[in-house]
Write a protein that holds these residues in place. Structure first.
Motif, mmCIF file in Angstrom:
data_model
loop_
_atom_site.group_PDB
_atom_site.id
_atom_site.type_symbol
_atom_site.label_atom_id
_atom_site.label_comp_id
_atom_site.label_asym_id
_atom_site.label_seq_id
_atom_site.Cartn_x
_atom_site.Cartn_y
_atom_site.Cartn_z
ATOM 1 N N THR A 22 0.817 -1.215 0.000
ATOM 2 C CA THR A 22 0.000 0.000 0.000
ATOM 3 C C THR A 22 0.849 1.262 0.000
ATOM 4 O O THR A 22 0.497 2.247 0.652
ATOM 5 N N LEU B 274 -1.369 2.027 -3.704
ATOM 6 C CA LEU B 274 -2.693 2.175 -3.107
ATOM 7 C C LEU B 274 -3.654 2.813 -4.108
ATOM 8 O O LEU B 274 -4.807 2.412 -4.235
ATOM 9 N N GLN B 275 -3.179 3.819 -4.833
ATOM 10 C CA GLN B 275 -4.018 4.455 -5.847
ATOM 11 C C GLN B 275 -4.365 3.475 -6.966
ATOM 12 O O GLN B 275 -5.505 3.378 -7.407
ATOM 13 N N SER C 156 -6.933 1.026 -5.647
ATOM 14 C CA SER C 156 -8.207 1.582 -5.196
ATOM 15 C C SER C 156 -9.040 2.185 -6.312
ATOM 16 O O SER C 156 -10.269 2.221 -6.210
ATOM 17 N N PRO D 213 -11.165 -8.063 -3.530
ATOM 18 C CA PRO D 213 -10.221 -6.995 -3.148
ATOM 19 C C PRO D 213 -8.760 -7.326 -3.448
ATOM 20 O O PRO D 213 -8.120 -8.103 -2.736
#
Length: 472
Positions: A144, A149-150, A153, A357
């Motif tokens: 992350t 993380l971007q 996500s 996820p």
């Protein structure tokens, strides 16, 4: 024991206690409340107090009185598109000779509805402190970083699941002699979701499906909720009763058999090679698939007989997950399927969850790849062996016997008394137990119960158990 207080009478306290259990489904619809005499003895109050409390429950619409039979938890009616309530449907099913509703949700709700701070012998999970680790948070931090993380996500993950995890899972399965390429593996939101994907892909409402009995309470309830016809197959120490299965095949032509080959829940039985070979011959002869739930693979010996290893993913579909051993809230499971079924199964996954996820899947891949999961599982197994030895000794000392050899996480214990009735009295003392009736398709009184060895090491539990068993 109830104690009168200025704020609440004994009647109010007793009514609130039962109302809370009914609303949280720890008392299932259709369950019988203790008789007035039994309830008065259990709670140390007068019969008139119990009658008054039951009257309050009647007034609240939570129970119903049946002449000469007692008080029963009401079905809570829910509107349906066809205009009938669930209560009406259930009553019609009973009138037609159908089985009583299968209730496993009380056990599941017990996982989230904290009955007390005491250990819960009926739960099917390891205690949280057993699962604590430093490597999981470290793996999450590693995947992350700001850019990562971007990336994770702001877009959906891969439909089949994170490719790095599927690659690592393929290698892990090879150690069990289950040979599945990464493109034949689909990640899911836990093992239960994987089982659901298989059922929704291969079955339609009304289809017959064979399930081991005793068996996982949630699986009976899940299939019943999908409208399947459950064909219970007696589970023996070496495997399923193949004669019963053969008769089902001749009469009903089922499309699916659901099995736990290794550390069967609740008995702990493991499939023998001979039984496995005959079962696969039966599946080929009668053209049905087998979904093998290997949820307990992390605490089981690698050399244990698995149908998928013998079959090579032809008739079999392999299902497992990580909630039991590592991170319940990560909800990561997976299935490995024959090549011809991969696309239909993926379609079902996409219709139910789109994707899974990726961030947590990538973190899990790191934990497996670096050997941390393997070492963690070894520590759990060592600790479980010690817990089992202590629990068995305490259970035998409390006058119980084991209906199956105590192995794995669960013990299948014969108490000598009706465990449905015992369960409610244990609940009064803050202990949630799993009565044997829960593990049968048609719920019937049973003297058996399933215990979790990690939460029955406490002598205090067995003292309460012995007292209530003797007083019953």
């Amino acid at each position: 024991m109830l104690m009168k207080t200025p704020a609440q009478s004994l009647t109010e306290q007793l009514a609130v206690r039962f109302a809370d259990r009914i609303r949280s489904r720890l008392l299932a619809p259709g369950a019988r409340l203790p008789s007035v005499r039994q309830c008065a003895q259990q709670h140390g109050v007068s019969p008139s107090t119990v009658v008054a409390a039951y009257d309050q429950l009647l007034a609240q619409g939570l129970v119903q009185a049946r002449k000469n039979r007692g008080f029963f938890v009401r079905e809570m009616p829910t509107p349906r598109a066809d205009g009938q309530s669930s209560e009406t449907k259930t009553a019609a099913a009973r009138a037609g000779g159908g089985a009583s509703p299968i209730n496993a949700t009380a056990l599941i709700r017990g996982m989230f509805h904290k009955v007390s701070n005491k250990p819960h012998p009926g739960m099917g999970v390891f205690p949280p402190d057993w699962l604590e680790s430093t490597f999981m948070p470290a793996a999450v931090r590693k995947v992350t970083g700001t850019r990562a993380l971007q990336d994770f996500s702001l877009q959906y993950g891969e439909p089949m699941g994170d490719s790095s995890l599927r690659r690592v899972l393929s290698q892990k399965l090879a150690s069990l002699n289950v040979h599945a390429d990464a493109e034949h593996i689909i990640t899911t939101v836990g093992a239960t979701h994987a089982l659901d994907i298989v059922s929704r892909t291969l079955l339609r409402a009304g289809d017959p499906v064979m399930v081991e009995e005793p068996g996982w309470a949630v699986e009976f309830a899940r299939l019943a909720a999908l409208g399947m016809r459950i064909l219970p197959v007696p589970r023996r120490a070496d495997g399923p009763d193949l004669e019963v299965m053969a008769k089902y095949c001749e009469v009903h032509q089922p499309k699916l058999y659901v099995s736990v080959s290794v550390f069967h829940n609740p008995t702990g039985y493991c499939l023998s090679p001979g039984s496995a070979h005959r079962l696969l011959q039966l599946a080929n002869r009668h053209n049905f698939h087998i979904v093998e739930d290997d949820t307990y693979s992390h605490i089981a010996p690698e050399h244990a007989t698995r149908l998928t290893a013998l079959d090579g993913l032809q008739r079999t579909i392999y299902v497992s997950g990580f909630a039991k051993i590592l991170a319940p809230n990560w909800r990561i499971g997976y299935l490995a399927a024959p090549p011809a079924l991969v696309e239909p199964l993926l379609d079902t996954k996409l219709l139910s969850t789109l994707t899974t996820p990726s961030l947590l899947e990538r973190a899990l891949a790191l934990c497996i790849e670096q050997g941390q999961l393997r070492r963690h599982a070894e520590r759990i197994r060592t600790r479980l062996d010690a817990a089992r030895a202590r629990s068995v000794k305490l259970a035998l000392g409390a006058g119980c016997s084991f209906a199956a050899e105590p192995v794995g996480l669960f013990g299948w214990v014969d108490t000598g008394v009706d465990t449905d009735a015992l369960a409610q009295r244990m609940l009064d003392e803050g202990y949630l137990i799993a009565p044997g009736a829960l593990f049968h398709a048609a719920r019937a009184p049973s003297t058996l119960m399933r215990i979790n060895f990690t939460t029955t090491q406490d002598a205090a539990f067995w003292r309460v158990f012995s007292r209530l068993k003797a007083s019953g």
